[in-house]
Design an enzyme around this catalytic site. Structure first.
Site, PDB file in Angstrom:
ATOM      1  N   VAL A  39       6.276  78.936  15.803  1.00  0.00           N
ATOM      2  CA  VAL A  39       4.774  78.886  15.094  1.00  0.00           C
ATOM      3  C   VAL A  39       5.020  77.580  14.036  1.00  0.00           C
ATOM      4  CG1 VAL A  39       3.394  79.663  13.170  1.00  0.00           C
ATOM      5  CG2 VAL A  39       4.475  81.222  14.813  1.00  0.00           C
ATOM      6  N   GLY A  40       3.950  76.668  14.362  1.00  0.00           N
ATOM      7  CA  GLY A  40       3.778  75.447  13.370  1.00  0.00           C
ATOM      8  C   GLY A  40       4.481  74.470  14.102  1.00  0.00           C
ATOM      9  N   ASP A  83      -1.649  76.603  25.580  1.00  0.00           N
ATOM     10  CA  ASP A  83      -1.026  76.818  24.328  1.00  0.00           C
ATOM     11  C   ASP A  83      -0.215  78.164  24.366  1.00  0.00           C
ATOM     12  OD1 ASP A  83      -0.284  76.909  21.383  1.00  0.00           O
ATOM     13  OD2 ASP A  83      -2.408  76.514  20.980  1.00  0.00           O
TER      14      ASP A  83
HETATM   15  N1  LIG Z   1       3.264  65.006  16.305  1.00  0.00           N
HETATM   16  C1  LIG Z   1       3.166  65.530  14.987  1.00  0.00           C
HETATM   17  N2  LIG Z   1       3.183  64.835  13.973  1.00  0.00           N
HETATM   18  C2  LIG Z   1       3.065  65.090  12.715  1.00  0.00           C
HETATM   19  N3  LIG Z   1       2.360  66.405  12.467  1.00  0.00           N
HETATM   20  C3  LIG Z   1       2.277  67.175  13.358  1.00  0.00           C
HETATM   21  C4  LIG Z   1       2.458  66.878  14.973  1.00  0.00           C
HETATM   22  N4  LIG Z   1       1.946  67.678  15.672  1.00  0.00           N
HETATM   23  C5  LIG Z   1       1.529  68.898  14.775  1.00  0.00           C
HETATM   24  N5  LIG Z   1       1.613  68.359  13.649  1.00  0.00           N
HETATM   25  C6  LIG Z   1       1.189  69.273  12.369  1.00  0.00           C
HETATM   26  O1  LIG Z   1       1.787  70.175  12.299  1.00  0.00           O
HETATM   27  C7  LIG Z   1       0.791  71.343  11.863  1.00  0.00           C
HETATM   28  C8  LIG Z   1       1.212  72.626  13.064  1.00  0.00           C
HETATM   29  O2  LIG Z   1       0.645  71.885  14.127  1.00  0.00           O
HETATM   30  P1  LIG Z   1       0.034  72.988  15.402  1.00  0.00           P
HETATM   31  O3  LIG Z   1      -0.122  72.090  16.540  1.00  0.00           O
HETATM   32  O4  LIG Z   1      -1.065  73.747  14.857  1.00  0.00           O
HETATM   33  O5  LIG Z   1       1.355  73.847  15.753  1.00  0.00           O
HETATM   34  P2  LIG Z   1       1.326  75.176  16.767  1.00  0.00           P
HETATM   35  O6  LIG Z   1       0.278  75.164  17.540  1.00  0.00           O
HETATM   36  O7  LIG Z   1       2.901  74.971  17.270  1.00  0.00           O
HETATM   37  O8  LIG Z   1       1.455  76.244  15.629  1.00  0.00           O
HETATM   38  C9  LIG Z   1      -0.488  71.008  11.784  1.00  0.00           C
HETATM   39  O9  LIG Z   1      -0.663  70.748  10.524  1.00  0.00           O
HETATM   40  C10 LIG Z   1      -0.323  69.527  12.850  1.00  0.00           C
HETATM   41  O10 LIG Z   1      -1.458  68.665  12.128  1.00  0.00           O
HETATM   42  N1  LIG Z   2       2.481  87.837  20.222  1.00  0.00           N
HETATM   43  C1  LIG Z   2       2.266  87.326  18.987  1.00  0.00           C
HETATM   44  N2  LIG Z   2       2.643  88.349  18.077  1.00  0.00           N
HETATM   45  C2  LIG Z   2       2.633  88.139  16.780  1.00  0.00           C
HETATM   46  N3  LIG Z   2       1.938  86.827  16.441  1.00  0.00           N
HETATM   47  C3  LIG Z   2       1.601  85.899  17.299  1.00  0.00           C
HETATM   48  C4  LIG Z   2       1.626  86.224  18.461  1.00  0.00           C
HETATM   49  N4  LIG Z   2       1.467  85.026  19.149  1.00  0.00           N
HETATM   50  C5  LIG Z   2       1.000  84.273  18.137  1.00  0.00           C
HETATM   51  N5  LIG Z   2       1.059  84.775  16.793  1.00  0.00           N
HETATM   52  C6  LIG Z   2       0.808  84.197  15.808  1.00  0.00           C
HETATM   53  C7  LIG Z   2       1.610  83.278  15.098  1.00  0.00           C
HETATM   54  C8  LIG Z   2       0.470  82.245  14.418  1.00  0.00           C
HETATM   55  O1  LIG Z   2       0.139  82.921  13.175  1.00  0.00           O
HETATM   56  C9  LIG Z   2      -0.611  82.674  15.118  1.00  0.00           C
HETATM   57  C10 LIG Z   2      -0.878  81.435  16.183  1.00  0.00           C
HETATM   58  O2  LIG Z   2       0.262  80.810  16.641  1.00  0.00           O
HETATM   59  P1  LIG Z   2       0.605  79.218  16.660  1.00  0.00           P
HETATM   60  O3  LIG Z   2       2.145  79.235  16.993  1.00  0.00           O
HETATM   61  O4  LIG Z   2       0.271  78.627  15.403  1.00  0.00           O
HETATM   62  O5  LIG Z   2      -0.204  78.792  17.668  1.00  0.00           O
HETATM   63  O6  LIG Z   2      -0.665  83.575  15.837  1.00  0.00           O
END
Ligand SMILES: Nc1ncnc2c1ncn2[C@@H]1O[C@H](COP(=O)(O)OP(=O)(O)O)[C@@H](O)[C@H]1O
Ligand SMILES: Nc1ncnc2c1ncn2[C@H]1C[C@H](O)[C@@H](COP(=O)(O)O)O1
Length: 222
Positions: A21-22, A90
């Site tokens: 996540v993140g 994703d």
């Molecule tokens: N290449 C990057 N450089 C800097 N910040 C990034 C980059 N990719 C994502 N972020 C930042 O990190 C945070 C999480 O990104 P996100 O794409 O939502 O992650 P995930 O889908 O894996 O949870 C967001 O605030 C995003 O703007």
């Molecule tokens: N299968 C899952 N079980 C619990 N939580 C989950 C699952 N898949 C995604 N999540 C949660 C984690 C984050 O809070 C959001 C979105 O995921 P992200 O990695 O930020 O795209 O959902």
């Protein structure tokens, strides 16, 4: 010639972005799909009816949330199948089972019966013709501190209120999981090695690696 053609990426390829996540999956999904002219498949976060509740009470909501995610991923798998590929996705279904469901079961937040119901449903779903392994799984990785900073910067309230130990455990589970992952070819990318916001050329470098792996695995399958 666009980047997909330049690096000989088949227009029916399915590329999944994995990672904790993140780490930056959604951001990478958008950029990559735009560059390859592929469709996207995102997780539902804002309209997910269980996610907020789950973060407040894992024991009560883990099973409900996993069933919800499984149903959503299955619908997406069917949509990808019906379009004949050409998608960036994703997160993979393997992470739901291999990371989240497993973690909550092992922590005692899902009963054995619920976990078995969940895994048998998963096993039945992956046997249908709609489900194909992705052609490539891109695994995004980085230091725990950098990823935590991104979770904070994104600022989803439910994630801010979750104890840091949850993210730490997930991070460790992801590291183990990817080291044993064998369902499809993997491209591992460190988040310090690209910057989608400031350096457009870093995406081309990633696409060239994608092209290389996809063509290598195609040659291997022949
Ligand atoms: N290449 C990057 N450089 C800097 N910040 C990034 C980059 N990719 C994502 N972020 C930042 O990190 C945070 C999480 O990104 P996100 O794409 O939502 O992650 P995930 O889908 O894996 O949870 C967001 O605030 C995003 O703007
Ligand atoms: N299968 C899952 N079980 C619990 N939580 C989950 C699952 N898949 C995604 N999540 C949660 C984690 C984050 O809070 C959001 C979105 O995921 P992200 O990695 O930020 O795209 O959902």
């Amino acid at each position: 010639m666009n980047l997909r053609e330049k690096y000989n990426i088949p227009n029916n390829a399915v590329i999944t972005i994995a990672g904790t996540v993140g780490v930056g999956k959604s951001t990478m999904t958008k950029s990559l799909a735009k560059a390859l002219n592929f469709r996207t498949s995102f997780e539902k976060v804002d309209t997910n009816p269980y996610l907020d509740k789950y973060y407040k009470d894992f024991k009560k909501w883990s099973f409900h949330l996993q069933i919800y995610f499984l149903a959503e991923r299955f619908k997406e798998a069917k949509r990808i199948f019906e379009y004949g590929g050409g998608f960036v996705q994703d997160r993979s279904i393997y992470e739901d089972t291999g990371i989240f469901a497993r973690m909550q079961y092992e922590k005692g937040n899902m009963t054995k019966e619920d976990y078995e119901t969940y895994t048998s449903l998963f096993d039945a779903m992956v046997m249908t013709p709609f489900f194909h392994h992705p052609d490539l799984l891109i695994y995004l990785e980085g230091s725990f501190e950098d990823i935590l900073a991104r979770i904070k910067e994104r600022g989803r309230p439910m994630e801010q209120e979750t104890p840091v130990e949850y993210w730490q455990e997930m991070y460790e589970r992801y590291t183990n999981w990817i080291n044993n992952f064998q369902e499809c070819p993997i491209l591992r990318i460190n988040i310090n090695d690209y910057d989608l916001y400031k350096d457009e050329s870093s995406l081309e470098e990633i696409i060239s690696k994608i092209g290389y792996i996809l063509n290598e695995s195609k040659a291997y399958k022949k």
